[in-house]
Structure formats: C-alpha cells, structure tokens
Design a protein around this motif. Sequence first.
Motif, PDB file in Angstrom:
ATOM      1  N   ILE A   1      -7.238   7.307   2.075  1.00 14.13           N
ATOM      2  CA  ILE A   1      -6.558   6.057   2.226  1.00 14.13           C
ATOM      3  C   ILE A   1      -6.862   4.642   1.821  1.00 14.13           C
ATOM      4  N   GLN A   2      -7.569   4.202   1.560  1.00 17.28           N
ATOM      5  CA  GLN A   2      -8.093   2.993   0.659  1.00 17.28           C
ATOM      6  C   GLN A   2      -7.170   3.018  -0.833  1.00 17.28           C
ATOM      7  N   LEU A   3      -7.528   4.137  -1.670  1.00 14.31           N
ATOM      8  CA  LEU A   3      -6.435   3.672  -2.745  1.00 14.31           C
ATOM      9  C   LEU A   3      -5.070   3.722  -2.470  1.00 14.31           C
ATOM     10  N   VAL A   4      -4.618   3.959  -1.443  1.00 13.01           N
ATOM     11  CA  VAL A   4      -3.064   4.455  -1.516  1.00 13.01           C
ATOM     12  C   VAL A   4      -2.731   2.581  -1.233  1.00 13.01           C
ATOM     13  N   LYS A   5      -3.632   1.684  -0.551  1.00 11.23           N
ATOM     14  CA  LYS A   5      -3.464   0.202  -0.593  1.00 11.23           C
ATOM     15  C   LYS A   5      -3.103  -0.222  -1.913  1.00 11.23           C
ATOM     16  N   GLY A   6      -2.905   0.315  -3.172  1.00  9.16           N
ATOM     17  CA  GLY A   6      -2.464   0.565  -3.938  1.00  9.16           C
ATOM     18  C   GLY A   6      -1.448   0.250  -4.975  1.00  9.16           C
ATOM     19  N   LEU A   7      -0.949   1.099  -4.147  1.00  7.29           N
ATOM     20  CA  LEU A   7       0.543   1.907  -4.556  1.00  7.29           C
ATOM     21  C   LEU A   7       1.852   1.332  -3.454  1.00  7.29           C
ATOM     22  N   ASN A   8       1.424   0.463  -2.772  1.00 10.74           N
ATOM     23  CA  ASN A   8       2.413  -0.956  -2.501  1.00 10.74           C
ATOM     24  C   ASN A   8       3.674  -0.325  -3.529  1.00 10.74           C
ATOM     25  N   LYS A   9       4.083  -0.769  -4.918  1.00  8.71           N
ATOM     26  CA  LYS A   9       4.936  -0.800  -5.479  1.00  8.71           C
ATOM     27  C   LYS A   9       5.265   0.779  -6.728  1.00  8.71           C
ATOM     28  N   TYR A  10       4.819   1.637  -5.476  1.00  9.23           N
ATOM     29  CA  TYR A  10       5.190   2.918  -6.013  1.00  9.23           C
ATOM     30  C   TYR A  10       6.943   3.251  -5.259  1.00  9.23           C
ATOM     31  N   SER A  11       7.240   2.298  -4.212  1.00  3.64           N
ATOM     32  CA  SER A  11       8.488   2.482  -3.624  1.00  3.64           C
ATOM     33  C   SER A  11       8.643   1.593  -3.052  1.00  3.64           C
ATOM     34  N   GLU A  12      10.358   0.667  -3.080  1.00  3.12           N
ATOM     35  CA  GLU A  12      10.855  -0.053  -2.756  1.00  3.12           C
ATOM     36  C   GLU A  12      10.436  -0.653  -0.944  1.00  3.12           C
ATOM     37  N   ARG A  13       9.741   0.423  -0.197  1.00  4.38           N
ATOM     38  CA  ARG A  13       9.681   0.020   0.910  1.00  4.38           C
ATOM     39  C   ARG A  13       8.373  -0.553   1.038  1.00  4.38           C
ATOM     40  N   GLY A  14       7.711  -0.626  -0.426  1.00  3.89           N
ATOM     41  CA  GLY A  14       6.611  -1.502   0.158  1.00  3.89           C
ATOM     42  C   GLY A  14       5.805  -1.063   1.009  1.00  3.89           C
ATOM     43  N   GLU A  15       5.027  -1.747   1.682  1.00  2.00           N
ATOM     44  CA  GLU A  15       3.864  -1.821   2.876  1.00  2.00           C
ATOM     45  C   GLU A  15       4.199  -0.798   3.878  1.00  2.00           C
ATOM     46  N   GLU A  16       5.584  -0.199   4.240  1.00  4.50           N
ATOM     47  CA  GLU A  16       5.572   0.860   5.171  1.00  4.50           C
ATOM     48  C   GLU A  16       5.377   2.160   4.832  1.00  4.50           C
ATOM     49  N   TYR A  17       5.826   2.265   2.776  1.00  2.79           N
ATOM     50  CA  TYR A  17       5.424   3.320   2.546  1.00  2.79           C
ATOM     51  C   TYR A  17       3.812   3.698   2.265  1.00  2.79           C
TER      52      TYR A  17
END
Length: 262
Positions: free
Chosen positions: A229-245
């Motif tokens: 759950i913590q590491l997901v915070k570093g994936l905001n660029k994985y999708s154009e949806r950013g924080e919602e993703y």
Amino acid sequence: MLRFLVIAAVLVMASCSYYYVNTDNERLGIARQQYEQLPRPPEFSKIKNITARKKAFFKYMRKGVTAENTRVSKERDFLLALKEKYQTDSVTPRDLVNAKLLGELYNVKLAKNALTKDWLTQMLLRVDVLPEALVLTQAANESAWGTSRFARQANNYFGQWCYSKGCGLVPRDRADGMTHEVAKFSSVSESIHRYFMNVNRNRAYKALRQIRAQLRTKGESVTTTFAAIQLVKGLNKYSERGEEYVQDIQAMIDHNQEYWLE
C-alpha cells in the motif's frame, strides 16, 4: 488505458533483459535463473463466480511473481556481498565485470569501470523485490482479471506500451496522432518480468523505489501488504489518472487482503 510516454520507454531494452535472465546470471555467480514458464492461462472469462475467478487468477499469477522476486533477490544478494568487498577493499576484476553487467541491465553504468559508493547505493535502490500484493493487484486491474483483449491476445497483463509498428496490438480507442501499441509478449512470464524491470529501473517510478528504501532503513519488511500500500504511492505516473489510480490500487489491495501470502 492511456499511459505517460515515459512508462513504455523501458521496453527498448526489453530483449536485453530477457537474454540476461537466461544467461548472464550464471556469469554473475548466481544460480542460473531461467523463466519458470507459466502454462497457458485458464479462460478466466468462463469462470463466472467472482470469488472463484479471483482465486484462479491469483493462483496462476503468483508462481510467476515468486520466480521474479527470487531472481531479484539473488541479484541483490550479489550486490550486498559486493558492498562488503568494497568496504574491505577486496573487490576482484571478476567482481567488476559482473557489476558492469548488472549495472547495464539496470541502467546504472560504472563510471570509468570503477566501483563507487554512489553506484552501489543507486543499484541497491533499483535491485529489490516487490510485494506480491502490489504486483498481483496491478495485474488484476490492468488485465481485467485476465479477461482483457491484451491479456488474451498479447500476454500483456500490465498495460505496457511499445512504439515500433507491429510490436503489439493497436488499442481500439487510440487517439488520432498517437502511435503507441500495447506490447505483445511471448509469454505471461515475460510480461511479469518486463513489469518488474519497468518498475525497478524506469525514472517514472523513482518515488516507489525511495519509499521501498525508506522501509528497509526503518527495518521494516518490503513484502507485506502494508508495504504494498505504501509503494503504490510511487505509481502515480503509471496512469494518466494519477492519484485516482493510486487510490484504486490501494483499495483493491485492501479489499483482497484474504488472498495475500505474507
């Protein structure tokens, strides 16, 4: 399923990393680590019961994730041993050759073929395991639990892009002027491997690697559900949806707690 352009740039080196897994680990003094090729996936769309589909999906994908984490663990062990040798001034010429090979794979070149503290620090940031809860959840999200066109026809379970004509499948909703395709892989195992290399070396996910390193500094595990759950915070660029993703993936991890092995 649009992606930031930087996400798929790592695919340029994909064939190199695939070759490495099959051959160069032996040169690194690491037990040869070939892909444990997963069998043909079940037809997940035919499993109508949602709970049964989840169980089948996670059971199928878990073996591939475990194999990748085993590979990365062996590489990390090599680096930790190399760090000890560096601190005692006992690095051998063969160590340098092996370090150069591994560094090239992770896009961290040895400056003047000399081992440095900074190089070791950068490599240990990149060469590290990923929580299975994170990997399995992204695979489920990106592949619609293995039912998407890209999963079925291209073995692509993580939405990776490529940019050479014919390298994959053209998205039906691709906007005018866009040239990307959704990469086609030879196997599901290769898709999992490419995902690991993407997350561990792409500059877009530097934040994830820093979060993982911070957990290690605190003496915490990097493979638990909490770590995922913590590491997901570093994936905001994985999708154009950013924080919602990010929030969607975190919610999926939390919702499927019963399936995670820790």
